[in-house]
Every structure is written in structure tokens, then in C-alpha cells.
Write a protein that holds these residues in place. Structure first.
Motif, short mmCIF file in Angstrom:
data_model
loop_
_atom_site.label_atom_id
_atom_site.label_comp_id
_atom_site.label_asym_id
_atom_site.label_seq_id
_atom_site.Cartn_x
_atom_site.Cartn_y
_atom_site.Cartn_z
N ASP A 1 1.99 14.80 -11.47
CA ASP A 1 1.58 13.91 -12.55
C ASP A 1 2.67 13.79 -13.61
OD1 ASP A 1 1.50 16.26 -13.95
OD2 ASP A 1 -0.68 16.41 -13.98
N GLU B 1 0.86 -1.19 0.00
CA GLU B 1 0.00 0.00 0.00
C GLU B 1 0.89 1.23 0.00
OE1 GLU B 1 -3.21 0.25 2.85
OE2 GLU B 1 -3.38 -1.93 2.82
N PRO B 2 1.23 1.70 -1.19
CA PRO B 2 2.21 2.78 -1.28
C PRO B 2 1.59 4.13 -0.98
CG PRO B 2 1.43 2.21 -3.44
CD PRO B 2 0.74 1.27 -2.50
N PRO B 3 2.41 5.06 -0.53
CA PRO B 3 1.93 6.43 -0.40
C PRO B 3 1.74 7.06 -1.78
CG PRO B 3 4.23 6.24 0.29
CD PRO B 3 3.79 4.88 -0.10
N ALA B 4 1.00 8.14 -1.80
CA ALA B 4 0.75 8.85 -3.06
C ALA B 4 2.08 9.16 -3.74
CB ALA B 4 -0.03 10.12 -2.79
N TYR C 1 3.86 6.86 -5.36
CA TYR C 1 4.64 5.62 -5.50
C TYR C 1 3.78 4.46 -6.01
CZ TYR C 1 8.09 8.31 -3.03
OH TYR C 1 8.97 9.30 -2.68
N GLU C 2 2.54 4.75 -6.39
CA GLU C 2 1.61 3.69 -6.77
C GLU C 2 2.09 2.90 -7.98
OE1 GLU C 2 0.81 6.90 -6.42
OE2 GLU C 2 -1.14 7.18 -5.43
N GLU C 3 2.73 3.59 -8.92
CA GLU C 3 3.10 2.93 -10.17
C GLU C 3 4.08 1.78 -9.97
OE1 GLU C 3 4.50 5.63 -13.15
OE2 GLU C 3 2.71 6.87 -13.01
N ASN C 4 4.87 1.86 -8.91
CA ASN C 4 5.91 0.85 -8.71
C ASN C 4 5.50 -0.25 -7.75
OD1 ASN C 4 7.78 1.92 -10.46
ND2 ASN C 4 8.61 3.29 -8.91
N ALA C 5 4.34 -0.11 -7.12
CA ALA C 5 3.96 -1.08 -6.09
C ALA C 5 3.62 -2.43 -6.73
CB ALA C 5 2.75 -0.55 -5.33
#
Lengths: 357, 391, 136
Positions: free
Chosen positions: C116, C62-65, C67-71
Motif C-alpha cells: 500500500d 485488467e491489471p494485476p494487483a 498496477y490498478e492505479e495506472n490502468a
């Protein structure tokens, strides 16, 4: 004819060579059979075995940094002595903002340095090398770095998707007497030939299909190679190794044969079957693989090809320093052996082909 | 000598997702409850413990906000921020104000509102409690950091993974009868073992849930109170705070909660006791590994042995409600819920309930002295208070 | 946009440039100007080798805002061979198992983008399992 070609030959005032070199190939591999499975039910002749795919946190800048560090390890010079860091690519991370400043900063080459990004499809890297040879050979700089690196994209399902890989190499050009390989001469052959392009804002390139062959790839490489060999009074037999731009397995094999080179001469540099077409990195990563195993005195012919179109041909002679310097950094085959297979879905994610918003 | 600082009033809201209540409304609920509990004392100074309002509610300047909303315009009011230890730090600020004689009545109000924002923004806000430039930038979250600590602990001390089960089991058992607790359901060792992984080796039950809440304590000096006060009093026998490196990686020994140790030592010195004289240790169990490291830092267990205090044997576990050193007596962070910068004030409210003998099913029969400890991150800040029943 | 705060740290981020204390020789990363070993001023730049080993590691699902793309991704504490420990992501793991003690080396990678896809790309150090040398 010889006189004309002699004048056309690019030879610096001061002899120049490769002082350091470094390769980089990302870890992930997409088998061509995966592309065929998704797009043709597997009913396609595969142009290569597999291609390299960059990880989610990689791009031309990060890959160039690693290749540059490898080249600096072999060169064993202070980064402050570099007077140029030039990066050739068709997949720079920014449309506007140099990759080269980032690479120069990361390796400690700033601020007394030229830095710029080069663009000439698949010969952007060798173009930068020729410029670096001129920069060093004129006496303006003692050392200059030239990089060719790409993370090329092909449209999903297109012939290019089977081969568009990721990787490249970096070279430190410097005085011949410090070099592990001497640049004997170079020659470039360029015309305006629209065999492949990508318009601004387009994600994927367009190509002329069979037009990319005869009038483009073969014409330019043949002209460049023949002119260089003629001017340097050499023939295929004089070279221990040869490497040609490698967009697929067949093209470099065929052009080698047309120029009189044997399979053995091109074997060491023919990496496209296992890493794909690394575009601006394609010819030069073949060269790093050759330098990894070459012996002093061996001669190497390298000819790049960039769509649009042009070829840079290099005559190179390996020097004694290769023996003690090549193991200061990972060899090209070390990167090729580091390999994790991925499926098409993972590839689609890694390459940003899944719409997130 | 100045007379003793006592807790004259306490108030708290349930810890949960208060979708229908704002930051100021939650604050007011706790504030009003504490004032009422004190028989109507009016605070002259308000110390608001809060960590996330500027990020999650786009609201700073909580002192004026809440004083205004509570009809207390004119009083001194300020936000105290020390990450997850903001509540404890606000309590200490209120204690110092009253103990020094600067004011006669001060309120420590902890309030946190997580649910104004959902999703990854909350995780990004949480990460700001660590080192933004060198931890958060790597995508590290507090939960992932606790997992790093726990994995290293398991490795260094060769401890079985199941060793941590005792902490959430005890916390959940204690939360059952706390009407303000977020989770009021006991869990078994089997449930713990089967829980899904959050960040290996941490599972769902090793992580306290974040939720909204507000708690308040009203402090004054004993000699200012009327003889016939409506309830028993707890006095603050000691207050201390210590810091460690903000970033976990900057410590020579990441498994030592040094600030926690220092703040316990300082508080015990002030209260003229040794830790063993504490009846309850209300620690900061935001993660079960934190509970273990806090017990070791306070000296209740040797390094690498803290987990044993939550193991049941012939006797109930040491840190269970019936053990010799109960922790998480009303559910702790794990079952009551982790209301961020309000948590330290909840600890004070719960300690006061025990010392007043008002903890009902959760009453510890011999609770005369409670040590409460509020941490920020991996004990980058540690605030410790020792509360005693006032006869 | 947070351009200047990332730019300011580029030497540390891109190349693991820290400090060495001129008084007690302690190697410091991140740079901190006051030596924690001897308390004196330390502002001499020092290039770390980038080699170290895994001290601890975990996975973020559950990544912080931002970092979602790499989770999911792996974060670790890395003990550098010069002494300091740093928090960093592990990358290029492929199917390679990680353990405490795994030898790693620094690489420069994309950490995130600022905002973005129009924002600047933030680059910095990560670590990967030390590259095996197979070719002879």
C-alpha cells in the motif's frame, strides 16, 4: 555600503560555472480555465494560461533523473566525477528517504558522492546551487549537481490550484574554464517571514494571500537583486536576460519593472504562463530556457524566491562553450511544445485527488 | 523390453467456477473417477499437476494433501509445477515412473482452483508464470503478452484480423456436446467480430476462460492388467518435454514456439512417426494466437500460414472436427475452459476418450493416434505426448 | 515487503545497465551472466543507450494487483538499438498514436509501490516516444 555588500557577496575562491544544465517539464497541461470552470463558473481572472501536470508514473525523483541526464549530456563528464547530487523540492516522494540517492544511482554517480534533499519552499533548488558553487569553488569537488524540481499541489479551488505546476531543472557546477556559463557572484537575502507553509502530514499548503506579495516576494527579490547588482557594479541594462521566481505571470513582470528590466529582458525566461509555477524549479527552468538561446558574453540575472522566506540572486555570464554543448540534450521549449491538454477530471485523477479507499 | 504404458483409468470434473468445492475436493472427484474407471487400481505414486495453489489457495504440499484426503496415506506423492504445462509435466512424471518400472501404477492428477481468490490477485498470480523481475514487474499479464504476439504476427505476415476467428468458432462448436465444458454454445463469425476487446488486438473470444477443474489419468503397464479389462486402452507411445527462454523478449524470434517444435520433434522420433501421421492434435489454445503458433511449430503449416488451417473453404477447415487434423475436439481451452495446471491432464483424458471411441457426438471416426501438447506461457515449457489406441 | 529483490536490480531498473559478452561482444539485457550467443561467461556491465523501437504493443485494461492505479496502460516489446528486446510499459503517450516501429527512448518512472501507500516505491525503466526537437 559597497564594501559591506562586497563582503556579503558570495564568491568562491576558485571561479565556478555551469558545466551542464537540463530541464524537464511533464507532458500534460491543465488550462487555468478548467479550474475556473469547475470552481467559479469560469468567473475568474486567470493568472496563467495553463500549467504542467505530471503523469501517473512521475514524481520529483523521476523528473529529476531526466533533468539530471540532460545536464550530464551537456556536461559531457563521467558521472563518477560528480561529488554531490543535491535535490531541492517541496514535493519529495518520500517524507523520509532521500530523492537524491535515487537520482545519483540512476545517473551512475554513486557511491563517491554527497547526496541530500534540500527544502526551502521555492528556493530549495537555488539554495542547492549556491552550496554546489561553494563545494566546487572551495576545491572540495570538481563537479557538483544541483537540482530544483517540484510537483506542487494546491488545494482544490484555491488560488494556488490554477498555477501549481510540475517541472524543474538540473545543473552541473564545475570549474569556470570548462563552463558554458560563468557564475560571477551570488547573494542571498533571508528573513523569517511566514507567507506560505505546509505543516507535516498536510496535503496542501497554506498561504498568506496578499501577505505573500509585498513583505514576502517583492521585499526579498528586490533586496537580493539590488544588493547583488550594487556589489557587482551592474545595473539592469547590463543584463541581456533576467529571470525571477514566477509564481504567476504578474509578480515577475512587476518585480522586473521595479528593478528596471524591460519585457524583452524577461521574455525568454518567463515560462509561468504556459507551464505554471514549478516552485523549486520555477526560476531555474527560466534560466535553462535562457541558456538555450543565449550567446557567449550575454549576462543573466536570476533571482529566486522561497517562502519562509528568502531569495538567492545570481549574476551569470554566458561562455563560448554554450554553442557546441546546448544541443546535446532537449531544450526547455522542446518539453513545453510536447503538450497534451487534459480536463479537470483527468487532472484530479493524475494528482491523486480522487479518493480510492 | 518393458511392456507398454497404458491409460487404465480416466476421470474429470466439469470445468467451471466450483464455488462450493475446495482444491482437495476437486482433486478427489477426479481421482476417484479415474480409479473407478480402471476397475479399482490403487496408485502407488501420485503426481499432482498444479500451478497456483500456493498463491490462490495459500496451499502448497498438494501431494500429501490429496493423498491424505483420498485415503491413500503412505503412497509417494508430489506436486509437479511447470506453469501452465504442470498437467502435462505431471503426466510425463507418471509415465516415466511406470515406464521405468519404479512403480506399477501411477496417477497424474491435474487440479486447479482459481475461484478461491477474485479480482486483480488472480492476474498477479498468473503473471508469476513469466519472468517476475523483467516481465511481471512491468505490469505484463499472460493475456497482454499473447496480444503482443498476435499484433506482431498480424504485422509480420500481413494477416487479416478476422483470420483468428476460426479457432474459437471451432472450439465452441466442439464444446457444445462436452458435458464437462464451461461453454457449450456455438459462436458465429459475426459474434467473434463484435466481441469486446480484451487487450488489443485480442478480443474476448481469443482468450480461453480460466476456471476450476481436476482431471486424472491412471497409468500402468499393459502386462499388469487382467485380460478382461472393462474398457479399451490407450497407450502412451511417446512423452517429451522441452524448454525455451522464460521471458518472451529473450528470444531471437518471438514468433517461433521453439520449445513446442522441439517437443514435437522429440515425441515423434520416439514414436517413430512424422507429425502428419497424427489423427488429432490436441493443442494448447489458451489464446487463439497460441493455436496458430503451435500448428506452425509442429510443422502442420509454414510460418505465417497456420491461421489458414482454421479457414473454411469448399472443405471444412483442416482443424475442425470433420477436417483432416482436428484440434480442440472437446472444446479445447477456449470452450472446455482453461483449468491452468490441470489442463494437460484434461488433454490426456480427452485423447483417451477419442482413442477408446467414447467421445460420442465429438468422436473423430478415424482417431487412432492423438498428439497432445501442453504449454506454459508462450511455450516457455512444452510437454508433448503421443497416445495411440491399443488393439 | 519485497525490498531486497527490487534493490538488487536497481542498476538494471533505473538505467538499463546490462552486460556485454567479453568473448563475442553480444549485448545482453537483462543481464544473464552466461552469454546466449557463445555460451561463455559474460559479466561485464554495459550501459545501454535507451534508444529503440516498438516491436509490438498492447493495452492492459485488467491489471494485476499493484498496477490498478495506472490502468489502462500500454505494454510493449521494445527492440533496443543494441539488439536485445525488452518488455516495458510505454508512457507519456498522451494522444500520440503508437505503431510497430515507433522510435522510443528510455525514461525512469514509478513502476508500482510495494504493497500500500506505506510501502516503498518501485522505480524502473519505461519507454516513451522519442522526444521531438522543435526549438531551434
Amino acid at each position: 555600503m559597497n564594501d559591506v555588500n562586497n563582503n556579503l557577496l558570495l564568491k568562491p575562491v576558485n571561479p565556478v560555472g555551469i558545466v551542464g544544465y537540463g530541464a524537464y517539464v511533464p507532458r500534460y497541461r491543465l488550462p487555468a480555465s478548467e479550474v475556473a470552470r469547475v470552481w467559479t463558473n469560469g468567473q475568474t481572472a486567470l493568472p496563467i494560461k495553463e500549467k504542467s501536470v505530471p503523469g501517473l508514473d512521475e514524481d520529483v525523483a523521476t523528473m529529476s533523473i531526466e533533468a539530471a541526464r540532460n545536464a550530464m549530456s551537456r556536461a559531457n563528464i563521467s558521472p563518477a566525477e560528480l561529488r554531490a547530487v543535491w535535490v531541492g523540492s517541496e514535493s519529495h516522494p518520500y517524507a523520509v528517504k532521500p530523492t537524491s540517492t535515487l537520482v545519483a544511482e540512476a545517473i551512475g554517480a554513486v557511491p563517491n558522492v554527497q547526496a541530500a534533499d534540500w527544502q526551502f519552499a521555492c528556493k530549495a533548488g537555488t539554495e542547492a546551487m549556491v552550496a554546489a558553487i561553494g563545494f566546487v569553488g572551495s576545491g572540495m569537488a570538481r563537479y557538483a549537481m544541483a537540482i530544483g524540481m517540484d510537483t506542487a499541489q494546491g488545494r482544490p479551488g484555491d488560488a494556488l490550484e490554477y498555477t501549481a505546476g510540475a517541472g524543474g531543472a538540473a545543473f552541473v557546477l564545475g570549474p569556470a574554464d570548462e563552463s558554458l556559463a560563468i557564475i560571477d557572484a551570488t547573494y542571498s537575502f533571508v528573513t523569517d517571514t511566514p507567507d506560505f507553509w505546509r505543516r507535516a502530514y498536510a496535503k496542501y499548503p497554506e498561504h498568506g494571500q496578499r501577505f505573500t506579495g509585498e513583505p514576502a516576494y517583492f521585499k526579498h527579490i528586490m533586496e537580493a537583486a539590488q544588493a547583488l547588482m550594487e556589489a557587482t557594479h551592474t545595473s539592469a541594462a547590463d543584463y541581456k536576460y533576467a529571470v525571477f521566481h514566477q509564481p504567476n505571470t504578474k509578480f515577475p513582470q512587476r518585480v522586473a519593472s521595479m528593478l528596471g528590466f524591460t519585457k524583452e529582458q524577461i521574455a525568454a525566461g518567463l515560462l509561468v504562463p504556459v507551464i505554471g509555477n514549478t516552485y523549486a524549479g520555477a526560476a531555474i527552468i527560466g534560466l535553462t530556457a535562457i541558456l538555450d538561446i543565449a550567446e557567449p558574453g550575454d549576462r543573466v540575472l536570476m533571482v529566486s524566491f522561497g517562502s519562509g522566506a528568502g531569495s538567492d540572486a545570481f549574476a551569470i555570464t554566458v561562455a563560448d562553450a554554450i554553442r557546441e554543448r546546448r544541443d546535446r540534450a532537449p531544450r526547455t521549449q522542446d518539453y513545453i511544445a510536447r503538450r497534451t491538454l487534459i480536463d479537470y477530471a483527468t487532472y484530479a485523477r493524475y494528482r491523486g485527488k480522487i479518493t480510492m479507499k | 523390453m518393458m511392456s507398454e504404458v497404458v491409460i487404465a483409468g480416466i476421470g474429470q470434473t466439469p470445468v467451471e467456477e466450483h464455488w462450493d468445492k475446495s482444491l482437495r475436493e476437486l482433486g478427489l472427484m477426479a481421482l476417484e473417477a479415474a480409479v473407478q474407471d480402471s476397475g479399482g487400481l490403487r496408485p502407488q505414486a501420485l503426481y499432482v499437476g498444479n500451478m497456483f495453489a500456493p498463491q490462490l489457495s495459500r496451499q502448497a504440499h498438494l501431494g500429501a494433501l490429496i493423498a491424505d484426503f483420498a485415503g491413500l496415506t503412505g503412497i509417494e506423492a508430489v506436486t509437479i509445477e511447470a506453469g501452465g504445462a504442470s498437467g502435462g509435466a505431471a503426466l510425463r512424471a507418471a509415465y516415466l515412473a511406470v515406464a521405468s518400472g519404479a512403480v506399477d501404477v501411477a496417477m497424474a492428477l491435474g487440479v486447479e482452483k482459481f475461484s478461491d481468490v477474485i479480482g486483480a490477485e488472480v492476474d498477479a498470480a498468473l503473471a508469476t508464470g513469466g519472468d517476475s523481475d523483467y516481465e511481471a514487474v512491468q505490469g505484463l499479464t499472460p493475456t497482454a503478452q499473447a496480444a503482443l504476439l498476435m499484433r506482431r504476427y498480424l504485422y509480420e505476415y500481413d494477416v487479416p484480423r478476422q483470420a483468428f476467428a476460426g479457432f474459437p468458432i471451432i472450439a465452441h462448436a466442439n464444446g457444445v456436446h462436452n458435458p464437462n465444458a464451461m461453454f457449450r454454445k456455438a459462436i458465429s463469425a459475426e459474434v467473434y467480430q463484435q466481441a469486446s476487446v480484451v487487450s488489443d488486438p485480442l478480443n474476448l473470444f481469443d482468450v480461453a476462460p480460466l476456471a476450476d477443474g481436476a482431471a486424472a489419468v491412471l497409468l500402468t503397464r499393459a502386462d499388469l492388467l487382467p485380460p478382461a479389462f472393462p474398457h479399451r486402452l490407450a497407450r502412451i507411445a511417446a512423452s517429451s518435454m522441452a524448454t525455451d527462454t522464460l521471458a518472451l523478449h529473450d528470444r531471437p524470434d518471438p514468433l517461433e514456439f521453439r520449445a513446442a517444435r522441439l517437443s514435437v520433434e522429440r515425441a515423434c522420433e520416439k514414436a517413430r512417426i512424422v507429425p502428419a501421421q497424427v489423427d488429432i492434435f490436441e493443442l494448447h489454445d489458451a489464446y487463439s494466437i497460441y493455436a496458430v503458433l503451435s500448428l506452425e511449430a509442429a510443422g502442420f503449416a509454414e510460418r505465417g500460414q497456420g491461421w489458414k488451417l482454421a479457414q473454411n473453404g469448399a472443405e471444412p477447415a483442416v482443424v475442425s472436427l470433420r477436417g483432416s487434423l482436428p484440434i480442440s475436439v472437446l472444446g479445447g481451452f477456449k470452450a472446455r475452459g482453461n483449468p491452468g495446471g490441470a489442463a494437460g491432464v484434461y488433454q490426456a483424458v480427452e485423447a483417451a476418450l477419442q482413442l477408446r471411441g467414447e467421445a460420442r457426438e465429438n468422436q473423430s471416426p478415424h482417431a487412432r493416434r492423438v498428439m497432445i501438447q501442453n504449454l506454459a506461457g508462450p511455450a516457455s515449457s512444452a510437454v508433448t505426448h503421443i497416445l495411440e489406441a491399443l488393439d | 515487503m519485497e525490498i531486497s529483490r527490487h534493490w538488487r536490480l536497481r542498476k538494471q531498473r533505473y538505467a538499463l545497465v546490462g552486460e556485454v559478452c567479453p568473448h563475442c561482444e553480444a549485448k545482453l539485457f537483462p543481464p544473464r551472466d552466461i552469454c546466449p550467443e557463445c555460451g561463455q561467461e559474460a559479466r561485464t556491465l554495459y550501459q545501454f543507450s535507451g534508444r529503440g523501437e516498438v516491436y509490438s504493443y498492447t493495452t492492459v485494461y485488467e491489471p494485476p494487483a499493484g498496477y490498478e492505479e495506472n490502468a489502462p496502460y500500454t505494454v510493449a516489446l521494445i527492440k533496443l538499438e543494441e539488439g536485445p528486446i525488452v518488455t516495458a510499459q510505454l508512457t507519456d503517450l498522451g494522444d500520440q498514436p503508437v505503431e510497430i516501429g515507433t522510435p522510443v527512448e528510455m525514461v525512469t518512472r514509478r513502476l508500482r509501490q510495494d504493497g500500500d501507500e506505506r510501502g516503498m516505491i518501485v522505480y524502473g525503466y519505461k519507454f516513451r516516444p522519442a522526444l521531438a526537437r522543435v526549438a531551434a
